[in-house]
Write a protein that holds these residues in place. Sequence first.
Motif, PDB file in Angstrom:
ATOM      1  N   LYS A 113     -16.936   0.092  10.794  1.00 50.97           N
ATOM      2  CA  LYS A 113     -15.723  -0.287  10.341  1.00 50.97           C
ATOM      3  C   LYS A 113     -15.578   1.394   8.946  1.00 50.97           C
ATOM      4  O   LYS A 113     -17.012   1.643   8.229  1.00 50.97           O
ATOM      5  N   ASP A 114     -15.029   1.870   8.868  1.00 53.55           N
ATOM      6  CA  ASP A 114     -14.812   3.288   8.520  1.00 53.55           C
ATOM      7  C   ASP A 114     -13.982   3.085   6.814  1.00 53.55           C
ATOM      8  O   ASP A 114     -12.988   2.843   6.788  1.00 53.55           O
ATOM      9  N   PHE A 115     -14.893   3.531   6.178  1.00 54.85           N
ATOM     10  CA  PHE A 115     -14.117   2.822   4.373  1.00 54.85           C
ATOM     11  C   PHE A 115     -14.806   4.709   3.716  1.00 54.85           C
ATOM     12  O   PHE A 115     -15.069   5.216   4.331  1.00 54.85           O
ATOM     13  N   GLN A 116     -13.320   4.667   2.894  1.00 55.23           N
ATOM     14  CA  GLN A 116     -13.002   6.229   2.202  1.00 55.23           C
ATOM     15  C   GLN A 116     -14.109   5.860   1.141  1.00 55.23           C
ATOM     16  O   GLN A 116     -13.699   4.922   0.382  1.00 55.23           O
ATOM     17  N   PRO A 117     -14.589   6.671   0.885  1.00 56.37           N
ATOM     18  CA  PRO A 117     -15.212   6.704  -0.318  1.00 56.37           C
ATOM     19  C   PRO A 117     -14.391   6.997  -1.366  1.00 56.37           C
ATOM     20  O   PRO A 117     -13.726   8.019  -1.605  1.00 56.37           O
ATOM     21  N   ARG A 131      -1.989  10.563 -13.531  1.00 49.74           N
ATOM     22  CA  ARG A 131      -1.595  10.563 -11.818  1.00 49.74           C
ATOM     23  C   ARG A 131      -1.655   8.633 -11.360  1.00 49.74           C
ATOM     24  O   ARG A 131      -1.268   8.831 -10.977  1.00 49.74           O
ATOM     25  N   ILE A 132      -2.103   8.173 -12.413  1.00 50.79           N
ATOM     26  CA  ILE A 132      -2.483   6.684 -11.300  1.00 50.79           C
ATOM     27  C   ILE A 132      -1.686   6.310 -13.298  1.00 50.79           C
ATOM     28  O   ILE A 132      -2.808   6.187 -13.971  1.00 50.79           O
ATOM     29  N   ASP A 133      -1.226   4.956 -12.906  1.00 52.42           N
ATOM     30  CA  ASP A 133      -1.240   3.547 -13.963  1.00 52.42           C
ATOM     31  C   ASP A 133      -2.166   2.271 -14.083  1.00 52.42           C
ATOM     32  O   ASP A 133      -1.948   2.031 -13.138  1.00 52.42           O
ATOM     33  N   ALA A 134      -2.354   2.693 -15.142  1.00 51.82           N
ATOM     34  CA  ALA A 134      -4.488   1.772 -15.339  1.00 51.82           C
ATOM     35  C   ALA A 134      -3.556   0.388 -15.493  1.00 51.82           C
ATOM     36  O   ALA A 134      -3.695  -0.241 -15.126  1.00 51.82           O
ATOM     37  N   THR A 135      -2.388   0.412 -15.796  1.00 50.15           N
ATOM     38  CA  THR A 135      -1.164  -0.198 -16.391  1.00 50.15           C
ATOM     39  C   THR A 135      -0.764  -1.344 -15.149  1.00 50.15           C
ATOM     40  O   THR A 135      -0.628  -3.076 -15.391  1.00 50.15           O
ATOM     41  N   GLN A 136      -1.167  -1.367 -14.079  1.00 51.53           N
ATOM     42  CA  GLN A 136      -0.719  -1.717 -13.074  1.00 51.53           C
ATOM     43  C   GLN A 136      -2.390  -2.027 -12.268  1.00 51.53           C
ATOM     44  O   GLN A 136      -2.330  -1.444 -12.014  1.00 51.53           O
ATOM     45  N   PRO A 137      -1.509  -2.998 -11.579  1.00 55.53           N
ATOM     46  CA  PRO A 137      -2.525  -2.904 -10.466  1.00 55.53           C
ATOM     47  C   PRO A 137      -2.754  -1.463  -8.971  1.00 55.53           C
ATOM     48  O   PRO A 137      -1.991  -1.426  -8.662  1.00 55.53           O
ATOM     49  N   ILE A 138      -3.852  -1.308  -9.157  1.00 56.63           N
ATOM     50  CA  ILE A 138      -4.230   0.147  -8.593  1.00 56.63           C
ATOM     51  C   ILE A 138      -4.314  -0.995  -6.668  1.00 56.63           C
ATOM     52  O   ILE A 138      -5.567  -1.476  -6.611  1.00 56.63           O
ATOM     53  N   THR A 139      -3.827  -0.437  -5.993  1.00 58.41           N
ATOM     54  CA  THR A 139      -3.542  -0.601  -4.398  1.00 58.41           C
ATOM     55  C   THR A 139      -4.203   0.642  -4.194  1.00 58.41           C
ATOM     56  O   THR A 139      -3.978   1.864  -3.970  1.00 58.41           O
ATOM     57  N   MET A 140      -4.514   0.145  -2.305  1.00 59.58           N
ATOM     58  CA  MET A 140      -5.397   1.520  -2.043  1.00 59.58           C
ATOM     59  C   MET A 140      -3.611   2.576  -1.797  1.00 59.58           C
ATOM     60  O   MET A 140      -3.229   3.793  -1.530  1.00 59.58           O
ATOM     61  N   LYS A 141      -2.029   1.979  -0.986  1.00 62.89           N
ATOM     62  CA  LYS A 141      -1.018   2.577  -1.507  1.00 62.89           C
ATOM     63  C   LYS A 141      -1.229   3.631  -2.439  1.00 62.89           C
ATOM     64  O   LYS A 141      -0.806   5.317  -2.203  1.00 62.89           O
ATOM     65  N   HIS A 142      -1.741   2.887  -3.756  1.00 60.34           N
ATOM     66  CA  HIS A 142      -1.212   3.678  -5.165  1.00 60.34           C
ATOM     67  C   HIS A 142      -2.432   5.109  -5.085  1.00 60.34           C
ATOM     68  O   HIS A 142      -2.178   6.229  -5.408  1.00 60.34           O
ATOM     69  N   LEU A 143      -3.681   5.168  -4.346  1.00 61.70           N
ATOM     70  CA  LEU A 143      -4.754   5.747  -4.292  1.00 61.70           C
ATOM     71  C   LEU A 143      -4.178   6.742  -3.434  1.00 61.70           C
ATOM     72  O   LEU A 143      -4.441   8.478  -4.122  1.00 61.70           O
ATOM     73  N   LEU A 144      -3.387   6.280  -2.560  1.00 55.07           N
ATOM     74  CA  LEU A 144      -2.815   7.744  -1.544  1.00 55.07           C
ATOM     75  C   LEU A 144      -1.702   8.802  -2.158  1.00 55.07           C
ATOM     76  O   LEU A 144      -2.504   9.448  -2.069  1.00 55.07           O
ATOM     77  N   ASP A 145      -0.914   7.428  -2.135  1.00 55.32           N
ATOM     78  CA  ASP A 145       0.244   9.129  -3.228  1.00 55.32           C
ATOM     79  C   ASP A 145      -0.077  10.192  -4.000  1.00 55.32           C
ATOM     80  O   ASP A 145       0.655  10.528  -3.742  1.00 55.32           O
ATOM     81  N   ARG A 147      -2.888  11.691  -4.034  1.00 54.58           N
ATOM     82  CA  ARG A 147      -3.456  11.958  -3.623  1.00 54.58           C
ATOM     83  C   ARG A 147      -5.323  12.025  -3.732  1.00 54.58           C
ATOM     84  O   ARG A 147      -5.923  12.680  -3.520  1.00 54.58           O
ATOM     85  N   CYS A 148      -6.190  11.517  -4.726  1.00 57.57           N
ATOM     86  CA  CYS A 148      -6.980  10.452  -5.152  1.00 57.57           C
ATOM     87  C   CYS A 148      -7.883  10.514  -3.735  1.00 57.57           C
ATOM     88  O   CYS A 148      -8.873  10.544  -3.934  1.00 57.57           O
ATOM     89  N   ILE A 149      -7.127   9.665  -2.685  1.00 57.42           N
ATOM     90  CA  ILE A 149      -7.897   9.436  -1.278  1.00 57.42           C
ATOM     91  C   ILE A 149      -6.742   9.922  -0.806  1.00 57.42           C
ATOM     92  O   ILE A 149      -6.190  10.425  -0.710  1.00 57.42           O
ATOM     93  N   HIS A 150      -7.518  10.546   0.889  1.00 54.28           N
ATOM     94  CA  HIS A 150      -6.731  11.379   1.396  1.00 54.28           C
ATOM     95  C   HIS A 150      -6.052  10.582   2.877  1.00 54.28           C
ATOM     96  O   HIS A 150      -5.581  11.010   3.477  1.00 54.28           O
ATOM     97  N   LYS A 151      -6.891   9.543   2.857  1.00 47.38           N
ATOM     98  CA  LYS A 151      -6.485   8.852   4.355  1.00 47.38           C
ATOM     99  C   LYS A 151      -6.566   7.259   3.981  1.00 47.38           C
ATOM    100  O   LYS A 151      -8.208   7.326   3.479  1.00 47.38           O
ATOM    101  N   ILE A 152      -6.250   6.703   4.981  1.00 44.45           N
ATOM    102  CA  ILE A 152      -6.629   4.992   5.069  1.00 44.45           C
ATOM    103  C   ILE A 152      -7.256   4.497   6.115  1.00 44.45           C
ATOM    104  O   ILE A 152      -6.517   4.667   6.332  1.00 44.45           O
ATOM    105  N   GLU A 153      -8.746   4.043   6.650  1.00 46.19           N
ATOM    106  CA  GLU A 153      -9.062   4.040   7.321  1.00 46.19           C
ATOM    107  C   GLU A 153      -9.564   2.827   8.105  1.00 46.19           C
ATOM    108  O   GLU A 153      -8.509   1.495   7.875  1.00 46.19           O
TER     109      GLU A 153
END
Length: 161
Positions: A113-117, A131-145, A147-153
């Motif tokens: 498996k390839d994980f995004q660090p 850029r990210i709202d900490a009051t809500q649960p942080i999902t991979m989609k939020h991280l991608l939207d 641009r905290c991470i650049h792709k989800i493998e």
Amino acid sequence: MTRLAARLSGLGLYPARTTLSSTTASLTARYSTAAPASQVDLSNLNDNPGSKSQRIRVGRGQGSGKGHTAARGHKGQKARAGNGGQPKPGFEGGQTRLIDRLPKRGFKNSEHKDFQPLNLDRLQFWIESGRIDATQPITMKHLLDSRCIHKIEDGVKLLGD
């Protein structure tokens, strides 16, 4: 206009003398960018003239220019008909192929498996900058939207000290 030019223009072989305004009108009509008279739809679409050329039919006689050997040269493996014409990729004329001469080594793990660090300090910076709202649960989609991470493998791996 000379007599010869007048006679030729009468036969339609020489352009008749025109006034400047009629020449301007004809140029305007010829090169205008106005929409064509008919509406463009699927029933009247055509290729541009000269954009499609017919394929060359080989082996149809000497007179065609591509007869006799049909552009295949004389004899040899590539001149033959059927599948024998082109050898398989990697074939080396009977010699053991390079891929077969090299030793096999290791294996390909099908469960890899390839994980995004993602570093925690980067995540903290994204939260502090809004850029990210900490009051809500942080999902991979939020991280991608954001641009905290650049792709989800296969997921995200949180890294921290």
